[in-house]
Design an enzyme around this catalytic site. Structure first.
Site, PDB file in Angstrom:
ATOM      1  N   TYR A  48       8.352 -48.908  37.736  1.00  0.00           N
ATOM      2  CA  TYR A  48       6.794 -49.335  37.972  1.00  0.00           C
ATOM      3  C   TYR A  48       6.203 -50.231  37.317  1.00  0.00           C
ATOM      4  O   TYR A  48       6.086 -50.086  35.919  1.00  0.00           O
ATOM      5  CB  TYR A  48       5.851 -47.788  37.603  1.00  0.00           C
ATOM      6  CG  TYR A  48       6.238 -46.706  38.737  1.00  0.00           C
ATOM      7  CD1 TYR A  48       5.473 -46.625  39.598  1.00  0.00           C
ATOM      8  CD2 TYR A  48       7.495 -46.095  38.625  1.00  0.00           C
ATOM      9  CE1 TYR A  48       5.401 -45.640  40.677  1.00  0.00           C
ATOM     10  CE2 TYR A  48       7.734 -44.907  39.516  1.00  0.00           C
ATOM     11  CZ  TYR A  48       6.978 -44.955  40.652  1.00  0.00           C
ATOM     12  OH  TYR A  48       7.079 -44.006  41.753  1.00  0.00           O
ATOM     13  N   LYS A  72       9.599 -37.918  54.705  1.00  0.00           N
ATOM     14  CA  LYS A  72       8.499 -38.747  54.539  1.00  0.00           C
ATOM     15  C   LYS A  72       8.438 -40.037  55.304  1.00  0.00           C
ATOM     16  O   LYS A  72       7.494 -40.348  55.995  1.00  0.00           O
ATOM     17  CB  LYS A  72       8.209 -39.192  53.051  1.00  0.00           C
ATOM     18  CG  LYS A  72       7.858 -38.140  52.108  1.00  0.00           C
ATOM     19  CD  LYS A  72       6.452 -37.365  52.470  1.00  0.00           C
ATOM     20  CE  LYS A  72       6.178 -36.542  51.511  1.00  0.00           C
ATOM     21  NZ  LYS A  72       4.654 -36.044  51.849  1.00  0.00           N
ATOM     22  N   SER A 113       4.986 -41.366  51.096  1.00  0.00           N
ATOM     23  CA  SER A 113       5.614 -41.509  49.592  1.00  0.00           C
ATOM     24  C   SER A 113       6.169 -42.939  49.747  1.00  0.00           C
ATOM     25  O   SER A 113       6.684 -43.467  50.821  1.00  0.00           O
ATOM     26  CB  SER A 113       6.644 -40.305  49.557  1.00  0.00           C
ATOM     27  OG  SER A 113       7.499 -40.583  48.292  1.00  0.00           O
ATOM     28  N   THR A 142       5.270 -41.995  42.066  1.00  0.00           N
ATOM     29  CA  THR A 142       5.203 -40.643  41.574  1.00  0.00           C
ATOM     30  C   THR A 142       3.817 -40.805  40.721  1.00  0.00           C
ATOM     31  O   THR A 142       3.583 -41.388  40.103  1.00  0.00           O
ATOM     32  CB  THR A 142       6.497 -40.510  40.524  1.00  0.00           C
ATOM     33  OG1 THR A 142       7.495 -40.232  41.401  1.00  0.00           O
ATOM     34  CG2 THR A 142       6.289 -39.232  39.743  1.00  0.00           C
ATOM     35  N   VAL A 143       3.320 -39.293  41.074  1.00  0.00           N
ATOM     36  CA  VAL A 143       2.047 -38.957  40.298  1.00  0.00           C
ATOM     37  C   VAL A 143       2.636 -37.837  39.300  1.00  0.00           C
ATOM     38  O   VAL A 143       3.317 -36.727  39.861  1.00  0.00           O
ATOM     39  CB  VAL A 143       0.808 -38.288  41.105  1.00  0.00           C
ATOM     40  CG1 VAL A 143       0.025 -37.747  40.280  1.00  0.00           C
ATOM     41  CG2 VAL A 143       0.345 -39.412  42.144  1.00  0.00           C
ATOM     42  N   ILE A 191      -3.309 -33.678  43.494  1.00  0.00           N
ATOM     43  CA  ILE A 191      -3.867 -34.570  44.253  1.00  0.00           C
ATOM     44  C   ILE A 191      -4.898 -33.924  45.152  1.00  0.00           C
ATOM     45  O   ILE A 191      -6.209 -34.412  45.422  1.00  0.00           O
ATOM     46  CB  ILE A 191      -2.786 -35.304  45.160  1.00  0.00           C
ATOM     47  CG1 ILE A 191      -1.855 -36.210  44.189  1.00  0.00           C
ATOM     48  CG2 ILE A 191      -3.599 -36.387  45.953  1.00  0.00           C
ATOM     49  CD1 ILE A 191      -0.891 -37.033  44.975  1.00  0.00           C
ATOM     50  N   TYR A 204      13.925 -35.537  51.411  1.00  0.00           N
ATOM     51  CA  TYR A 204      12.413 -35.999  51.266  1.00  0.00           C
ATOM     52  C   TYR A 204      12.246 -37.191  51.702  1.00  0.00           C
ATOM     53  O   TYR A 204      11.339 -37.621  52.553  1.00  0.00           O
ATOM     54  CB  TYR A 204      12.222 -35.748  49.776  1.00  0.00           C
ATOM     55  CG  TYR A 204      10.737 -36.202  49.389  1.00  0.00           C
ATOM     56  CD1 TYR A 204       9.799 -35.040  49.270  1.00  0.00           C
ATOM     57  CD2 TYR A 204      10.375 -37.205  48.742  1.00  0.00           C
ATOM     58  CE1 TYR A 204       8.515 -35.434  49.008  1.00  0.00           C
ATOM     59  CE2 TYR A 204       9.144 -37.674  48.542  1.00  0.00           C
ATOM     60  CZ  TYR A 204       8.276 -36.538  48.748  1.00  0.00           C
ATOM     61  OH  TYR A 204       6.736 -36.762  48.266  1.00  0.00           O
ATOM     62  N   ASP A 252      -4.563 -24.044  50.783  1.00  0.00           N
ATOM     63  CA  ASP A 252      -3.527 -23.749  50.246  1.00  0.00           C
ATOM     64  C   ASP A 252      -2.750 -22.445  50.710  1.00  0.00           C
ATOM     65  O   ASP A 252      -3.243 -21.607  50.947  1.00  0.00           O
ATOM     66  CB  ASP A 252      -3.620 -23.726  48.545  1.00  0.00           C
ATOM     67  CG  ASP A 252      -2.496 -24.464  47.802  1.00  0.00           C
ATOM     68  OD1 ASP A 252      -2.727 -25.263  47.256  1.00  0.00           O
ATOM     69  OD2 ASP A 252      -1.656 -23.373  47.803  1.00  0.00           O
TER      70      ASP A 252
HETATM   71  C1  1HS Z   1       7.740 -37.486  44.834  1.00  0.00           C
HETATM   72  C2  1HS Z   1       6.901 -38.773  45.293  1.00  0.00           C
HETATM   73  O1  1HS Z   1       6.598 -38.956  46.436  1.00  0.00           O
HETATM   74  C3  1HS Z   1       7.688 -40.080  44.874  1.00  0.00           C
HETATM   75  S1  1HS Z   1       9.443 -40.119  45.119  1.00  0.00           S
HETATM   76  C4  1HS Z   1       9.989 -40.685  43.731  1.00  0.00           C
HETATM   77  C5  1HS Z   1       9.666 -42.097  43.316  1.00  0.00           C
HETATM   78  S2  1HS Z   1      10.304 -42.563  41.969  1.00  0.00           S
HETATM   79  O2  1HS Z   1       9.235 -42.239  40.899  1.00  0.00           O
HETATM   80  O3  1HS Z   1      11.578 -41.751  41.405  1.00  0.00           O
HETATM   81  O4  1HS Z   1      10.412 -43.977  41.857  1.00  0.00           O
END
Ligand code: 1HS
Length: 264
Positions: free
Chosen positions: A224, A167, A150, A195-196, A28, A163, A47
């Site tokens: 999703y 976040k 996130s 999630t990307v 990203i 995480y 970076d």
């Molecule tokens: C890593 C990213 O910020 C997303 S956290 C995981 C969400 S999911 O794809 O498992 O629904």
């Protein structure tokens, strides 16, 4: 075509602005560096890995943009200060900061390891704090800070305890920054991406699929509604909007960019 034809530093959406993007060596962050430069910004490509920062910088420059490669670990105050100072020395100031750098974590609260928790908070939370503090020295009156949250800040994501907590802290920090900085014209907003799909996500997807990446993807896609995971440009475009004057009335906003994942 010369630089001003392909990258309009006079009329682009970020014309005349200086932007610092962390974690800009890949994913990203790299997409945002290319997009911001295409809209006229001079970009600090920061970076932890100097080689990938140089790669992104070369891509920006070869497309006609302006960029400076910066190497820093965002959890180290001396390194982030030196990076912000170097960018401001080259381009006079910093108008935009995109705190994109981040790391994920492993495990539920039952099994998460203390070292993993500490690393997650060091990079995601302390890194956002330190980088913002360092950039604000050069921001003056007016600017835009975009933090990377996130969906994990908004809903529980299984086996991602540290995480999710980190976040969540980034969202709270963003609101704090918004109220503290409004008086000097600096806006602060947070993007909460779903999630990307990048190589960095493969360990999580593989674990979710009991070792099978395709099964992990299948089990993730059902979350999703839009029927796909994100692309880096999906998030970079939201960051561009928040960075630009088009978002002049937005501060303290929590912007989900998640294909409907948190709408259910
Ligand atoms: C890593 C990213 O910020 C997303 S956290 C995981 C969400 S999911 O794809 O498992 O629904």
């Amino acid at each position: 075509m010369n630089a001003t034809d392909s990258h309009d530093s006079r009329t682009g959406r970020l014309a005349g602005k200086v932007a610092l993007i962390t974690g800009a060596g890949s994913g990203i962050g790299r997409a945002a560096a290319l997009l911001f430069a295409a809209e006229g910004a001079a970009v600090g490509v920061l970076d932890r890995d100097g080689a990938v920062a140089e790669e992104t910088t070369a891509l920006v420059v070869s497309a006609g943009g302006r960029a400076l490669a910066l190497t820093a670990d965002v959890s180290k105050s001396a390194q982030v200060s030196a990076a912000a100072d170097a960018l401001a020395a080259k381009y006079s100031c910093i108008d935009i900061l995109y705190n994109n750098a981040g790391v994920d974590s492993r495990g539920s609260v039952v099994v998460a390891e203390e070292t993993d928790w500490d690393r997650c908070f060091d990079v995601n939370v302390k890194g956002t704090f330190l980088m913002s503090q360092a950039a604000l020295v050069h921001m003056g009156q007016g600017g835009s800070i975009i933090n990377q949250g996130s969906v994990a800040a908004l809903v529980g994501v299984m086996n991602f305890a540290a995480y999710c907590a980190a976040k969540g802290a980034v969202v709270a920090l963003t609101r704090s920054m918004a109220v503290d900085l409004a008086g000097r014209g600096v806006r602060a907003n947070v993007i909460c991406p779903g999630t990307v799909y990048t190589p960095l996500m493969e360990p999580m997807l593989r674990t979710r699929g009991d070792g099978d990446l395709d099964l992990g993807l299948e089990r993730t896609l059902v979350k999703y509604p839009i029927g796909r995971l994100g692309h880096v440009d999906d998030i970079a475009r939201v960051a561009l909007f928040l960075a630009s004057d088009e978002a002049a009335f937005m501060t303290g906003s929590v912007v989900a960019a998640d294909g409907g994942m948190t709408a259910q």
